[in-house]
Design a protein around this motif. Structure first.
Motif, PDB file in Angstrom:
ATOM      1  N   LYS A 111      -0.931   1.189 -19.196  1.00 48.80           N
ATOM      2  CA  LYS A 111      -1.074   2.573 -18.748  1.00 48.80           C
ATOM      3  C   LYS A 111      -1.979   2.723 -17.533  1.00 48.80           C
ATOM      4  O   LYS A 111      -2.327   3.841 -17.152  1.00 48.80           O
ATOM      5  CB  LYS A 111      -1.603   3.433 -19.893  1.00 48.80           C
ATOM      6  N   GLY A 112      -2.333   1.607 -16.911  1.00 49.17           N
ATOM      7  CA  GLY A 112      -3.237   1.660 -15.766  1.00 49.17           C
ATOM      8  C   GLY A 112      -2.525   2.052 -14.490  1.00 49.17           C
ATOM      9  O   GLY A 112      -1.318   2.272 -14.467  1.00 49.17           O
ATOM     10  N   LYS A 113      -3.312   2.143 -13.427  1.00 48.84           N
ATOM     11  CA  LYS A 113      -2.739   2.496 -12.126  1.00 48.84           C
ATOM     12  C   LYS A 113      -3.571   1.884 -11.000  1.00 48.84           C
ATOM     13  O   LYS A 113      -4.728   1.519 -11.188  1.00 48.84           O
ATOM     14  CB  LYS A 113      -2.661   4.007 -11.963  1.00 48.84           C
ATOM     15  N   TRP A 114      -2.958   1.793  -9.862  1.00 52.76           N
ATOM     16  CA  TRP A 114      -3.606   1.280  -8.661  1.00 52.76           C
ATOM     17  C   TRP A 114      -4.294   2.421  -7.929  1.00 52.76           C
ATOM     18  O   TRP A 114      -3.743   3.497  -7.799  1.00 52.76           O
ATOM     19  CB  TRP A 114      -2.579   0.606  -7.746  1.00 52.76           C
ATOM     20  N   LEU A 154      -5.982  -7.924  -1.225  1.00 57.38           N
ATOM     21  CA  LEU A 154      -6.271  -6.494  -1.106  1.00 57.38           C
ATOM     22  C   LEU A 154      -7.396  -6.065  -2.037  1.00 57.38           C
ATOM     23  O   LEU A 154      -8.235  -5.236  -1.664  1.00 57.38           O
ATOM     24  CB  LEU A 154      -4.991  -5.683  -1.390  1.00 57.38           C
ATOM     25  N   ARG A 155      -7.451  -6.650  -3.230  1.00 57.62           N
ATOM     26  CA  ARG A 155      -8.540  -6.321  -4.165  1.00 57.62           C
ATOM     27  C   ARG A 155      -9.868  -6.906  -3.685  1.00 57.62           C
ATOM     28  O   ARG A 155     -10.897  -6.241  -3.720  1.00 57.62           O
ATOM     29  CB  ARG A 155      -8.210  -6.827  -5.570  1.00 57.62           C
ATOM     30  N   GLU A 156      -9.843  -8.169  -3.254  1.00 57.26           N
ATOM     31  CA  GLU A 156     -11.084  -8.827  -2.814  1.00 57.26           C
ATOM     32  C   GLU A 156     -11.684  -8.150  -1.588  1.00 57.26           C
ATOM     33  O   GLU A 156     -12.883  -8.228  -1.357  1.00 57.26           O
ATOM     34  CB  GLU A 156     -10.820 -10.306  -2.514  1.00 57.26           C
ATOM     35  N   ASN A 157     -10.860  -7.493  -0.797  1.00 56.68           N
ATOM     36  CA  ASN A 157     -11.345  -6.818   0.404  1.00 56.68           C
ATOM     37  C   ASN A 157     -11.500  -5.310   0.198  1.00 56.68           C
ATOM     38  O   ASN A 157     -11.531  -4.544   1.164  1.00 56.68           O
ATOM     39  CB  ASN A 157     -10.412  -7.123   1.576  1.00 56.68           C
ATOM     40  N   ASN A 158     -11.604  -4.898  -1.081  1.00 56.86           N
ATOM     41  CA  ASN A 158     -11.862  -3.506  -1.461  1.00 56.86           C
ATOM     42  C   ASN A 158     -10.882  -2.510  -0.860  1.00 56.86           C
ATOM     43  O   ASN A 158     -11.259  -1.396  -0.497  1.00 56.86           O
ATOM     44  CB  ASN A 158     -13.308  -3.111  -1.115  1.00 56.86           C
ATOM     45  N   ILE A 159      -9.635  -2.917  -0.758  1.00 56.30           N
ATOM     46  CA  ILE A 159      -8.589  -2.005  -0.310  1.00 56.30           C
ATOM     47  C   ILE A 159      -7.918  -1.380  -1.524  1.00 56.30           C
ATOM     48  O   ILE A 159      -7.582  -0.207  -1.525  1.00 56.30           O
ATOM     49  CB  ILE A 159      -7.557  -2.746   0.566  1.00 56.30           C
ATOM     50  N   LEU A 160      -7.758  -2.186  -2.573  1.00 51.33           N
ATOM     51  CA  LEU A 160      -7.126  -1.731  -3.814  1.00 51.33           C
ATOM     52  C   LEU A 160      -8.016  -2.009  -5.004  1.00 51.33           C
ATOM     53  O   LEU A 160      -8.811  -2.936  -4.987  1.00 51.33           O
ATOM     54  CB  LEU A 160      -5.805  -2.494  -4.045  1.00 51.33           C
ATOM     55  N   GLU A 161      -7.799  -1.204  -6.028  1.00 50.44           N
ATOM     56  CA  GLU A 161      -8.479  -1.426  -7.298  1.00 50.44           C
ATOM     57  C   GLU A 161      -7.511  -1.020  -8.401  1.00 50.44           C
ATOM     58  O   GLU A 161      -6.739  -0.078  -8.244  1.00 50.44           O
ATOM     59  CB  GLU A 161      -9.739  -0.554  -7.372  1.00 50.44           C
ATOM     60  N   TYR A 162      -7.530  -1.765  -9.494  1.00 51.75           N
ATOM     61  CA  TYR A 162      -6.689  -1.404 -10.640  1.00 51.75           C
ATOM     62  C   TYR A 162      -7.569  -0.813 -11.717  1.00 51.75           C
ATOM     63  O   TYR A 162      -8.579  -1.397 -12.097  1.00 51.75           O
ATOM     64  CB  TYR A 162      -5.943  -2.630 -11.177  1.00 51.75           C
ATOM     65  N   GLN A 163      -7.206   0.376 -12.210  1.00 55.62           N
ATOM     66  CA  GLN A 163      -7.980   1.038 -13.250  1.00 55.62           C
ATOM     67  C   GLN A 163      -7.098   1.270 -14.461  1.00 55.62           C
ATOM     68  O   GLN A 163      -5.942   1.673 -14.329  1.00 55.62           O
ATOM     69  CB  GLN A 163      -8.517   2.378 -12.757  1.00 55.62           C
ATOM     70  N   ILE A 201       0.841  -1.202   0.000  1.00 54.05           N
ATOM     71  CA  ILE A 201       0.000   0.000   0.000  1.00 54.05           C
ATOM     72  C   ILE A 201       0.875   1.250   0.000  1.00 54.05           C
ATOM     73  O   ILE A 201       0.621   2.200  -0.748  1.00 54.05           O
ATOM     74  CB  ILE A 201      -0.974  -0.021   1.202  1.00 54.05           C
ATOM     75  N   ASP A 202       1.937   1.249   0.800  1.00 53.96           N
ATOM     76  CA  ASP A 202       2.849   2.399   0.830  1.00 53.96           C
ATOM     77  C   ASP A 202       3.526   2.602  -0.522  1.00 53.96           C
ATOM     78  O   ASP A 202       3.686   3.742  -0.981  1.00 53.96           O
ATOM     79  CB  ASP A 202       3.909   2.215   1.922  1.00 53.96           C
ATOM     80  N   LEU A 203       3.938   1.502  -1.162  1.00 53.58           N
ATOM     81  CA  LEU A 203       4.579   1.602  -2.477  1.00 53.58           C
ATOM     82  C   LEU A 203       3.609   2.176  -3.508  1.00 53.58           C
ATOM     83  O   LEU A 203       3.990   2.977  -4.366  1.00 53.58           O
ATOM     84  CB  LEU A 203       5.080   0.231  -2.934  1.00 53.58           C
ATOM     85  N   ILE A 204       2.349   1.787  -3.419  1.00 50.28           N
ATOM     86  CA  ILE A 204       1.337   2.293  -4.354  1.00 50.28           C
ATOM     87  C   ILE A 204       1.065   3.772  -4.078  1.00 50.28           C
ATOM     88  O   ILE A 204       0.845   4.547  -5.012  1.00 50.28           O
ATOM     89  CB  ILE A 204       0.059   1.437  -4.284  1.00 50.28           C
ATOM     90  N   LYS A 205       1.108   4.189  -2.818  1.00 53.02           N
ATOM     91  CA  LYS A 205       0.944   5.613  -2.500  1.00 53.02           C
ATOM     92  C   LYS A 205       2.055   6.434  -3.150  1.00 53.02           C
ATOM     93  O   LYS A 205       1.822   7.532  -3.629  1.00 53.02           O
ATOM     94  CB  LYS A 205       0.971   5.828  -0.978  1.00 53.02           C
ATOM     95  N   GLU A 206       3.269   5.878  -3.162  1.00 53.00           N
ATOM     96  CA  GLU A 206       4.413   6.564  -3.762  1.00 53.00           C
ATOM     97  C   GLU A 206       4.336   6.580  -5.284  1.00 53.00           C
ATOM     98  O   GLU A 206       4.725   7.556  -5.922  1.00 53.00           O
ATOM     99  CB  GLU A 206       5.721   5.883  -3.349  1.00 53.00           C
ATOM    100  N   LYS A 207       3.871   5.470  -5.863  1.00 55.27           N
ATOM    101  CA  LYS A 207       3.863   5.334  -7.322  1.00 55.27           C
ATOM    102  C   LYS A 207       2.649   4.494  -7.712  1.00 55.27           C
ATOM    103  O   LYS A 207       2.682   3.267  -7.634  1.00 55.27           O
ATOM    104  CB  LYS A 207       5.153   4.662  -7.785  1.00 55.27           C
ATOM    105  N   SER A 208       1.593   5.155  -8.151  1.00 51.76           N
ATOM    106  CA  SER A 208       0.333   4.458  -8.414  1.00 51.76           C
ATOM    107  C   SER A 208       0.404   3.508  -9.605  1.00 51.76           C
ATOM    108  O   SER A 208      -0.409   2.600  -9.707  1.00 51.76           O
ATOM    109  CB  SER A 208      -0.806   5.459  -8.619  1.00 51.76           C
TER     110      SER A 208
END
Length: 153
Positions: free
Chosen positions: A146-149, A132-141, A100-107
């Motif tokens: 070219k997507g991001k977390w 993390l995805r199944e528990n609605n903490i993360l989503e990939y769009q 989660i911290d890594l994604i905050k730094e670089k989505s």
């Protein structure tokens, strides 16, 4: 042989010659200790190994000790089954929080980059990301390139 006999270290060598050769080549370690070690390793887990013993052999079903059930999530922090304080769950919790911290730094961080930063295998990261995805903490769009977390609140 019964399960109790096996648990107590009793062995039945089907082919004494092969056992002797493997022992001399040092391919056998702690001969006849496997079942006792399995029982010891699963002492603190709810789901115990299942054994099926027939006249011709033994079938052992080992359950994944890393399986997480009914976890709650709160403010981007992963809460792993409070009743289990084993090192693996703590490591997994730390890994997920680091992800989660890594994604905050670089989505748009890639799975490969996460693997390298955490020094873990791709399947480990996939398993954590799936949780993390199944528990609605993360989503990939977006697309794969070219997507991001997105961290959900």
């Amino acid at each position: 042989m019964t399960l109790e006999n096996i648990k107590n270290g009793m062995t039945a060598k089907r082919n004494q010659i092969i056992v002797s050769v493997l022992d001399k080549l040092e391919y056998i370690e702690n001969y006849a200790s496997g079942v006792r070690r399995i029982f010891k390793d699963y002492e603190s887990f709810d789901k115990k190994p299942e054994y099926y013993i027939s006249d011709n052999g033994v079938i052992v079903t080992l359950y994944n000790r890393n399986y997480i059930k009914n976890n709650d999530t709160q403010k981007n922090t992963v809460n792993i089954d409070k009743n289990k304080n084993d090192t693996q769950n703590v490591n997994q919790k730390n890994r997920m929080n680091t992800i989660i911290d890594l994604i905050k730094e670089k989505s748009n961080i890639t799975i490969k980059e996460i693997c390298l930063k955490l020094n873990v295998s791709r399947p480990t990261v996939y398993r954590d990301m799936k949780y993390l995805r199944e528990n609605n903490i993360l989503e990939y769009q977006g697309s794969a390139k070219k997507g991001k977390w997105i961290i959900k609140k």
